[in-house]
Scaffold this motif. Sequence first.
Motif, short mmCIF file in Angstrom:
data_model
loop_
_atom_site.label_atom_id
_atom_site.label_comp_id
_atom_site.label_asym_id
_atom_site.label_seq_id
_atom_site.Cartn_x
_atom_site.Cartn_y
_atom_site.Cartn_z
N MET A 155 0.82 -1.20 0.00
CA MET A 155 0.00 0.00 0.00
C MET A 155 0.86 1.26 0.00
SD MET A 155 -3.27 -0.71 2.49
CE MET A 155 -4.71 -1.63 1.93
N GLY A 156 1.99 1.19 0.70
CA GLY A 156 2.90 2.33 0.70
C GLY A 156 3.47 2.59 -0.69
N GLU A 157 3.84 1.53 -1.38
CA GLU A 157 4.34 1.67 -2.74
C GLU A 157 3.25 2.17 -3.68
OE1 GLU A 157 6.91 -0.93 -6.03
OE2 GLU A 157 6.49 -1.74 -4.02
N PHE A 158 2.04 1.67 -3.48
CA PHE A 158 0.91 2.12 -4.29
C PHE A 158 0.65 3.61 -4.06
CE2 PHE A 158 -3.61 3.02 -4.75
CZ PHE A 158 -3.90 2.47 -5.99
N ASP A 159 0.69 4.02 -2.81
CA ASP A 159 0.49 5.42 -2.45
C ASP A 159 1.49 6.31 -3.18
OD1 ASP A 159 0.52 7.94 -1.04
OD2 ASP A 159 -0.48 6.96 0.64
N SER A 160 2.75 5.90 -3.17
CA SER A 160 3.80 6.70 -3.82
C SER A 160 3.57 6.79 -5.33
CB SER A 160 5.17 6.08 -3.54
OG SER A 160 5.46 6.09 -2.16
N GLU A 161 3.13 5.69 -5.93
CA GLU A 161 2.90 5.68 -7.36
C GLU A 161 1.72 6.59 -7.74
OE1 GLU A 161 3.32 4.87 -11.38
OE2 GLU A 161 4.67 4.60 -9.68
N VAL A 162 0.68 6.57 -6.94
CA VAL A 162 -0.46 7.45 -7.20
C VAL A 162 -0.04 8.91 -7.08
CG1 VAL A 162 -2.71 8.22 -6.33
CG2 VAL A 162 -2.22 5.78 -6.53
N LYS A 163 0.72 9.21 -6.04
CA LYS A 163 1.16 10.60 -5.84
C LYS A 163 2.08 11.06 -6.96
CE LYS A 163 -1.01 11.25 -1.98
NZ LYS A 163 -0.30 11.24 -0.70
N ARG A 164 2.83 10.15 -7.54
CA ARG A 164 3.68 10.51 -8.68
C ARG A 164 2.83 10.93 -9.88
NH1 ARG A 164 5.62 8.41 -13.28
NH2 ARG A 164 4.51 6.42 -13.02
N ARG A 165 1.73 10.24 -10.07
CA ARG A 165 0.84 10.55 -11.18
C ARG A 165 -0.13 11.68 -10.86
NH1 ARG A 165 -0.26 6.12 -14.84
NH2 ARG A 165 1.17 4.38 -14.54
N ARG A 166 -0.59 11.68 -9.63
CA ARG A 166 -1.59 12.65 -9.19
C ARG A 166 -1.13 13.26 -7.86
NH1 ARG A 166 -3.48 12.16 -13.66
NH2 ARG A 166 -5.69 11.86 -14.20
N PRO A 167 -0.25 14.27 -7.90
CA PRO A 167 0.34 14.81 -6.66
C PRO A 167 -0.70 15.30 -5.66
CG PRO A 167 1.52 15.61 -8.59
CD PRO A 167 0.32 14.89 -9.11
N ASP A 168 -1.86 15.74 -6.13
CA ASP A 168 -2.86 16.29 -5.22
C ASP A 168 -3.87 15.25 -4.74
OD1 ASP A 168 -1.76 18.84 -5.44
OD2 ASP A 168 -2.97 19.33 -7.21
N ALA A 169 -3.77 14.04 -5.23
CA ALA A 169 -4.75 13.01 -4.85
C ALA A 169 -4.57 12.61 -3.39
CB ALA A 169 -4.60 11.79 -5.75
N ARG A 170 -5.66 12.27 -2.77
CA ARG A 170 -5.61 11.74 -1.41
C ARG A 170 -5.84 10.24 -1.45
NH1 ARG A 170 -9.13 14.49 3.20
NH2 ARG A 170 -7.41 16.01 2.97
N VAL A 171 -4.87 9.49 -0.96
CA VAL A 171 -4.99 8.03 -0.93
C VAL A 171 -5.46 7.63 0.46
CG1 VAL A 171 -3.79 5.83 -1.17
CG2 VAL A 171 -3.16 7.76 -2.64
N VAL A 172 -6.56 6.89 0.51
CA VAL A 172 -7.14 6.41 1.76
C VAL A 172 -7.01 4.89 1.80
CG1 VAL A 172 -9.20 6.31 3.20
CG2 VAL A 172 -8.78 8.33 1.76
N ARG A 173 -6.41 4.38 2.86
CA ARG A 173 -6.21 2.94 2.99
C ARG A 173 -7.29 2.31 3.86
NH1 ARG A 173 0.30 2.49 4.34
NH2 ARG A 173 0.99 4.23 3.00
N MET A 174 -7.80 1.18 3.41
CA MET A 174 -8.77 0.44 4.20
C MET A 174 -8.20 -0.93 4.54
SD MET A 174 -12.60 -0.85 3.17
CE MET A 174 -13.35 -2.22 4.06
N TYR A 175 -8.16 -1.25 5.83
CA TYR A 175 -7.70 -2.55 6.31
C TYR A 175 -8.90 -3.30 6.91
CZ TYR A 175 -3.11 -0.22 6.14
OH TYR A 175 -1.99 0.47 5.74
N TRP A 176 -8.98 -4.58 6.61
CA TRP A 176 -10.10 -5.37 7.14
C TRP A 176 -9.63 -6.79 7.44
CZ3 TRP A 176 -12.52 -9.42 4.14
CH2 TRP A 176 -11.99 -9.58 2.86
N ASP A 177 -10.50 -7.58 8.04
CA ASP A 177 -10.14 -8.95 8.42
C ASP A 177 -10.44 -9.90 7.27
OD1 ASP A 177 -9.58 -11.35 9.56
OD2 ASP A 177 -11.00 -11.18 11.23
N GLY A 178 -9.47 -10.01 6.34
CA GLY A 178 -9.57 -10.97 5.26
C GLY A 178 -8.95 -12.31 5.63
N LEU A 179 -8.62 -12.47 6.89
CA LEU A 179 -7.96 -13.68 7.41
C LEU A 179 -6.57 -13.84 6.82
CD1 LEU A 179 -10.88 -16.28 7.37
CD2 LEU A 179 -10.25 -14.67 9.16
#
Length: 409
Positions: A155-179
């Motif tokens: 997710m951290g790497e994904f966040d960085s890649e999105v910010k590279r393409r869209r510097p103003d975008a806000r990345v929101v992470r969702m964590y859940w119990d997928g076992l």
Amino acid sequence: MRLQRLVVLVSALMICSGCGSFQKNIVYNSVDRAVVSNTPAFFMDRQGDLYPPSHIEIDREDFLSSNDGLNERSLTVATLRAYYQRQFEKEGESWVALLEATGVTSSGAFDQDWDRIQNVLRNRVLDYFNVPVGQEVVLVIHGFNNDHGKANTWMGEFDSEVKRRRPDARVVRMYWDGLRGNSMGIGIWGEAQFNSPRVGQSLRRILNQVDSGTKLRIFTHSLGGSVVANALGNGGAAYDGFDDSRNAVVKERAGAMVGDWRIPRDLTDLRVAMLVPAQPPNAFNDYRLVTGGRQQGVIPSRIVVGTSEGDKATSKLILHCGTWKTGNTCMPLRQQKTCLELRQVFDQPGEASRVRLVNFPRPMTWYHDHGVPSYIKDAEEWDELLGQLLEDDPPIPKSTVRFCPPAVS
């Protein structure tokens, strides 16, 4: 004979979805939540209830116990509601701390207090989606068999890649119990798929309060596709477990058009990209059901599927992707079928197709590791997948032209 024995062994392990030695619930402890405390992120349990702020610790042993003495799919195992109900009954420090952290004054009635606490936490999550007009919000949802460390890394790497393409975008992470279990996910499919509709419907309670004009982009991996299918509409086509008596409430909420659990149909600028989604090609088919003249699902402006015939987890190796009792995971493997099913649901008359497909190649080892990091290494396809999610007018992927039938007219 050896092959037959291997088939029997793998089948038995994958069918054994309730075997405790193969699956474990995920508990997001204080340290896990604190790691991303400066990042827009939220955590849900297997029922879709939100975790408290990071400074409030969860007693892991107590959290994993049961109120009713049942195992496997007991609705009180590994749920925040059951855990805090026990804390409430004994006036535990954790319950007192939760009340203080959310500003809720106890009424003396647990159910009432719990609903108020969840409303406070839900409103805090909603703040992540409140951005200036024109700014994008990218919601990222992991899949099954991920603990916090594994998910947080990619997710951290994904966040960085999105910010590279869209510097103003806000990345929101969702964590859940997928076992989580072993590397193949053997033995946990059934339990994880039992969780995902509940979590998806709880996510719906957040999304149906997001401003209708928000530029919302959703990226999912693996069983995260099932979470989003249930968040955006009636995901019942993918999961025959809706007919289980324990899922009566889930089934009732699936196509809700009004109330707290209503489908977020007001979202008008939505794109969804699913990387090797662990669900069947017809996962969205119940979106076509109609209530009061309205379909039971949101129609995104673009829906993208990252496919891979050799994906190690969704292909189930030597088994069929739809093997009985293991959950149908054929969407990333049956490209033509997937395109046909999705276009029948999402394409609109007189418009270009909203469905895009990006196919990731088989590696030299034949089977593709299921994790996001392995797909990031396929730089060309990864770039194309993110482009389809984030760019306003990207070219049609070659995979779409190759595998998809003519668009619905």
